[in-house]
Motif scaffolding. Structure first.
Motif, PDB file in Angstrom:
ATOM      1  N   SER A  49     138.565 -66.538  46.496  1.00  0.00           N
ATOM      2  CA  SER A  49     139.314 -67.418  45.600  1.00  0.00           C
ATOM      3  C   SER A  49     138.945 -68.873  45.833  1.00  0.00           C
ATOM      4  CB  SER A  49     140.819 -67.232  45.808  1.00  0.00           C
ATOM      5  OG  SER A  49     141.209 -67.716  47.077  1.00  0.00           O
ATOM      6  N   VAL A  50     139.015 -69.662  44.779  1.00  0.00           N
ATOM      7  CA  VAL A  50     138.746 -71.089  44.896  1.00  0.00           C
ATOM      8  C   VAL A  50     139.755 -71.742  45.830  1.00  0.00           C
ATOM      9  CG1 VAL A  50     138.668 -73.272  43.625  1.00  0.00           C
ATOM     10  CG2 VAL A  50     137.655 -71.208  42.628  1.00  0.00           C
ATOM     11  N   ALA A  51     141.017 -71.343  45.714  1.00  0.00           N
ATOM     12  CA  ALA A  51     142.062 -71.939  46.553  1.00  0.00           C
ATOM     13  C   ALA A  51     141.782 -71.719  48.028  1.00  0.00           C
ATOM     14  CB  ALA A  51     143.421 -71.354  46.174  1.00  0.00           C
ATOM     15  N   SER A  52     141.301 -70.535  48.381  1.00  0.00           N
ATOM     16  CA  SER A  52     140.977 -70.250  49.780  1.00  0.00           C
ATOM     17  C   SER A  52     139.844 -71.136  50.265  1.00  0.00           C
ATOM     18  CB  SER A  52     140.596 -68.778  49.928  1.00  0.00           C
ATOM     19  OG  SER A  52     140.017 -68.521  51.195  1.00  0.00           O
ATOM     20  N   LEU A  53     138.773 -71.226  49.501  1.00  0.00           N
ATOM     21  CA  LEU A  53     137.606 -71.991  49.937  1.00  0.00           C
ATOM     22  C   LEU A  53     137.883 -73.485  50.002  1.00  0.00           C
ATOM     23  CD1 LEU A  53     134.757 -70.106  48.052  1.00  0.00           C
ATOM     24  CD2 LEU A  53     135.341 -69.961  50.475  1.00  0.00           C
ATOM     25  N   LYS A  54     138.836 -73.957  49.244  1.00  0.00           N
ATOM     26  CA  LYS A  54     139.144 -75.383  49.262  1.00  0.00           C
ATOM     27  C   LYS A  54     139.881 -75.819  50.524  1.00  0.00           C
ATOM     28  CE  LYS A  54     138.935 -76.751  44.417  1.00  0.00           C
ATOM     29  NZ  LYS A  54     139.638 -77.389  43.283  1.00  0.00           N
ATOM     30  N   THR A  55     140.229 -74.875  51.391  1.00  0.00           N
ATOM     31  CA  THR A  55     140.802 -75.250  52.689  1.00  0.00           C
ATOM     32  C   THR A  55     139.727 -75.547  53.724  1.00  0.00           C
ATOM     33  OG1 THR A  55     140.919 -72.967  53.529  1.00  0.00           O
ATOM     34  CG2 THR A  55     142.799 -73.763  52.219  1.00  0.00           C
ATOM     35  N   TYR A  56     138.467 -75.453  53.323  1.00  0.00           N
ATOM     36  CA  TYR A  56     137.334 -75.689  54.218  1.00  0.00           C
ATOM     37  C   TYR A  56     137.300 -77.135  54.711  1.00  0.00           C
ATOM     38  CZ  TYR A  56     132.434 -76.357  55.590  1.00  0.00           C
ATOM     39  OH  TYR A  56     131.280 -76.669  56.268  1.00  0.00           O
ATOM     40  N   GLN A  57     136.891 -77.317  55.963  1.00  0.00           N
ATOM     41  CA  GLN A  57     136.640 -78.639  56.520  1.00  0.00           C
ATOM     42  C   GLN A  57     135.262 -78.638  57.181  1.00  0.00           C
ATOM     43  OE1 GLN A  57     140.070 -79.492  59.080  1.00  0.00           O
ATOM     44  NE2 GLN A  57     140.785 -80.922  57.503  1.00  0.00           N
ATOM     45  N   THR A  58     134.467 -79.647  56.881  1.00  0.00           N
ATOM     46  CA  THR A  58     133.120 -79.739  57.439  1.00  0.00           C
ATOM     47  C   THR A  58     133.182 -79.874  58.958  1.00  0.00           C
ATOM     48  OG1 THR A  58     132.462 -80.921  55.437  1.00  0.00           O
ATOM     49  CG2 THR A  58     130.927 -80.953  57.294  1.00  0.00           C
ATOM     50  N   PRO A  59     132.440 -79.066  59.701  1.00  0.00           N
ATOM     51  CA  PRO A  59     132.493 -79.144  61.169  1.00  0.00           C
ATOM     52  C   PRO A  59     131.886 -80.440  61.697  1.00  0.00           C
ATOM     53  CG  PRO A  59     130.812 -77.581  60.468  1.00  0.00           C
ATOM     54  CD  PRO A  59     131.573 -77.964  59.239  1.00  0.00           C
ATOM     55  N   ASP A  60     132.375 -80.847  62.862  1.00  0.00           N
ATOM     56  CA  ASP A  60     131.923 -82.103  63.456  1.00  0.00           C
ATOM     57  C   ASP A  60     130.434 -82.095  63.784  1.00  0.00           C
ATOM     58  OD1 ASP A  60     134.369 -83.350  63.270  1.00  0.00           O
ATOM     59  OD2 ASP A  60     135.003 -82.829  65.302  1.00  0.00           O
ATOM     60  N   TRP A  61     129.880 -80.932  64.153  1.00  0.00           N
ATOM     61  CA  TRP A  61     128.459 -80.937  64.522  1.00  0.00           C
ATOM     62  C   TRP A  61     127.599 -81.450  63.383  1.00  0.00           C
ATOM     63  CZ3 TRP A  61     124.460 -78.871  61.911  1.00  0.00           C
ATOM     64  CH2 TRP A  61     124.685 -77.796  61.058  1.00  0.00           C
ATOM     65  N   PHE A  62     127.957 -81.079  62.146  1.00  0.00           N
ATOM     66  CA  PHE A  62     127.173 -81.516  61.002  1.00  0.00           C
ATOM     67  C   PHE A  62     127.378 -83.004  60.760  1.00  0.00           C
ATOM     68  CE2 PHE A  62     126.559 -82.252  56.453  1.00  0.00           C
ATOM     69  CZ  PHE A  62     125.294 -81.708  56.267  1.00  0.00           C
ATOM     70  N   ARG A  63     128.596 -83.482  60.898  1.00  0.00           N
ATOM     71  CA  ARG A  63     128.872 -84.899  60.688  1.00  0.00           C
ATOM     72  C   ARG A  63     128.170 -85.755  61.746  1.00  0.00           C
ATOM     73  NH1 ARG A  63     134.625 -86.866  59.432  1.00  0.00           N
ATOM     74  NH2 ARG A  63     133.291 -88.395  58.368  1.00  0.00           N
ATOM     75  N   ASP A  64     128.004 -85.214  62.949  1.00  0.00           N
ATOM     76  CA  ASP A  64     127.344 -85.960  64.018  1.00  0.00           C
ATOM     77  C   ASP A  64     125.818 -85.893  63.923  1.00  0.00           C
ATOM     78  OD1 ASP A  64     129.802 -86.643  65.123  1.00  0.00           O
ATOM     79  OD2 ASP A  64     129.789 -84.996  66.573  1.00  0.00           O
ATOM     80  N   ALA A  65     125.295 -84.824  63.337  1.00  0.00           N
ATOM     81  CA  ALA A  65     123.850 -84.560  63.408  1.00  0.00           C
ATOM     82  C   ALA A  65     123.024 -85.584  62.632  1.00  0.00           C
ATOM     83  CB  ALA A  65     123.555 -83.153  62.894  1.00  0.00           C
TER      84      ALA A  65
END
Length: 518
Positions: A49-65
């Motif tokens: 469901s779209v509602a389920s996937l919209k609870t996603y948060q980008t992990p810190d490793w990607f933000r730091d990389a």
């Protein structure tokens, strides 16, 4: 590689003309073993469901990389003609068709299938390459797993046309992952299969002229249908809406193949070349990727990245937005990614290459706007690097050794930068000729970095840090030039923070000043 290029637009009328004969080819058979209906996935935190996937948060490793390297490499490199060879070798009038005719023969007799054994990758050394990528500052590595040519670069359970069974007879994805893991790099894969079912329609055609008038290309042969799809009910269109098939059997075929890829290699990142494919089918795949990450690590560490390009679905909260050969405007609230290449997407004897300065300044601009750069470093068909790629990596390494604190682990400041150069936003708009007066800002905790998009001389004046500026009320206490051991003189006036640049710079291409406040 991706959406639509200028050459597609030019080729569209010709392909439309070719389509007049499509009706005589009949309807496609469904891929063997492709089940109909929506796919089931094991239960987990996420569902389709779209509602389920919209609870996603980008992990810190990607933000730091911040910086990743991509091997956009496979059999289409063999002719040394660049991107989309497998498609345009079936389009009379296109340079790829003319090259194929002269070099390999007519595509009714010598088709794309006959190029696959020529991709032997006999100089492919993933460990030696990964050493260079890590030294150049990459914190994640992405292997292309399957391009639009429908050839899997892993030990595929669902596709006999794969790199373990033919060509190099090696598990290319598996070898890339092992090399990345040994060096502490996060590992990702790119899938371009979803678009293949429509993208590769020209292999079903035939010449409209002598001496091969009406003679089918090899894609029509039923013996090759599992490579060429037999997609005769998918007429060519050059619109985002037709980037993905509406055939449910093909959609399930894609799902099974990419689930095999995800389950076999457990990537930290999955890239789709377009929007999220196939509605609930694609959402189920992404949910499976996320749930598998949680099951293995006890936390969500996976990234799914796709494009807001008008094809498929796009939900900004559910994934990381990817911008091909371009940037977003200003600081984006959510992490995003540029994918680009230092040359053509596949090796091309005639294509120009970006300079190291262009790569460095693009990277600084992207990072200042809360983005990452995923850079394809062009490879020869044999797996070695052309001189331009070798030079790029050799020059990135010393720059990153000095300036990485201004890139890795940083976050955007209150504004992304200043300077005279305007950067166009959107896909295929990456070119910008920056100057040393163009400044980009990043932060790490209480430290502010100001990166000059060029090699400064004399003084650097940063108007955003003038006395009384609205961005930072504290006075500047100290300024350091990364890589320079001596003191840096500066003065903060009502017009700008003025920094005296030393006569000798520690690195070429761009300089990063660390600014501390009282």
């Amino acid at each position: 590689m991706a959406g639509f290029s200028k050459r597609d637009v030019l080729a569209a009328p010709l392909l439309g003309a070719l389509g007049v004969g499509a009706a005589r080819l009949g309807a496609a058979a469904a891929p063997a073993g492709a089940a109909r209906g929506g796919p089931a996935i094991p239960a987990g935190r996420f569902d389709a469901s779209v509602a389920s996937l919209k609870t996603y948060q980008t992990p810190d490793w990607f933000r730091d990389a911040k910086f990743g390297i991509w091997a956009h490499w496979g059999p289409q490199a063999v002719p040394r003609q660049g991107d989309w060879y497998a498609r345009f070798m079936y389009v009379p009038g296109h340079p790829h068709y003319e090259h194929h005719l002269k070099t390999y023969g007519h595509p009714s007799e010598h088709g794309y299938k006959d190029l696959l054994p020529l991709w032997t990758a006999d100089r492919f050394d993933p460990d030696a390459l990964m050493d260079k990528y890590a030294a150049a500052g990459a914190k994640y590595f992405v292997s292309m797993a399957v391009h639009h040519d429908n050839f899997d670069l892993w030990r595929s359970k669902h596709q006999r046309w794969n790199a373990v069974a033919m060509g190099p007879k090696r598990d290319v994805v598996g070898e890339w992952k092992a090399a990345a893991t040994r060096r502490g790099l996060r590992f990702g894969v790119s899938e371009h299969l979803a678009a293949s079912y429509t993208w590769w329609y020209p292999n079903q055609m035939y010449d409209q002229f002598w001496p091969k008038l009406g003679q089918d290309y090899d894609g029509v042969d039923p013996a090759n249908a599992d490579l060429y799809h037999g997609n005769r009910d998918e007429p060519y269109r050059n619109t985002p809406a037709s980037w993905y098939t509406t055939n449910a059997a093909y959609q399930r075929h894609w799902f099974d193949r990419i689930v095999d890829l995800v389950d076999s290699y457990q990537p930290d990142l999955l890239y789709s070349d377009g929007g999220l494919p196939f509605g609930a089918v694609g959402r189920a795949l992404v949910a499976h990727l996320y749930n598998g990450s949680i099951a293995r690590r006890g936390r969500l560490d996976a990234v799914y990245t796709c494009k807001n390009s008008g094809s498929g679905e796009f939900h900004r909260e559910a994934s990381v937005e990817d911008v091909e050969r371009g940037v977003l405007k200003g600081i984006n609230a959510l992490p995003w990614q540029t994918d680009t290449s230092n040359g053509d997407w596949f090796f091309n004897d005639r294509h120009p290459y970006k300079t190291t300065s262009q790569i460095v300044t693009m990277l600084a601009d992207i990072v200042s706007k809360n983005g990452n750069m995923l850079l394809n470093v062009v490879m020869y068909p044999d797996g070695s690097l052309p001189p331009e790629s070798e030079t790029l990596l050799a020059e990135l390494a010393p720059w990153m050794a000095v300036n990485a604190p201004a890139i890795h682990g940083t976050r955007p400041w209150k504004i992304f930068g200043e300077g005279p150069t305007e950067t166009a936003a959107g896909m295929f708009s990456e070119k910008a000729d920056y100057t040393p007066r163009d400044i980009r800002f990043t932060t790490n905790k209480d430290q502010l970095f100001a990166i000059t998009l060029g090699e400064p001389a004399g003084t650097v004046a940063i108007t955003a840090l003038a006395l009384g500026n609205p961005n930072e009320p504290r006075a500047v206490r100290a300024v350091r030039l990364l890589g320079h051991r001596g003191p840096i003189r500066f003065r903060q006036t009502g017009q700008a923070l003025v920094i005296d640049v030393p006569a000798t710079l520690p690195t070429r291409h761009a300089s990063a000043f660390r600014i501390d406040f009282a």
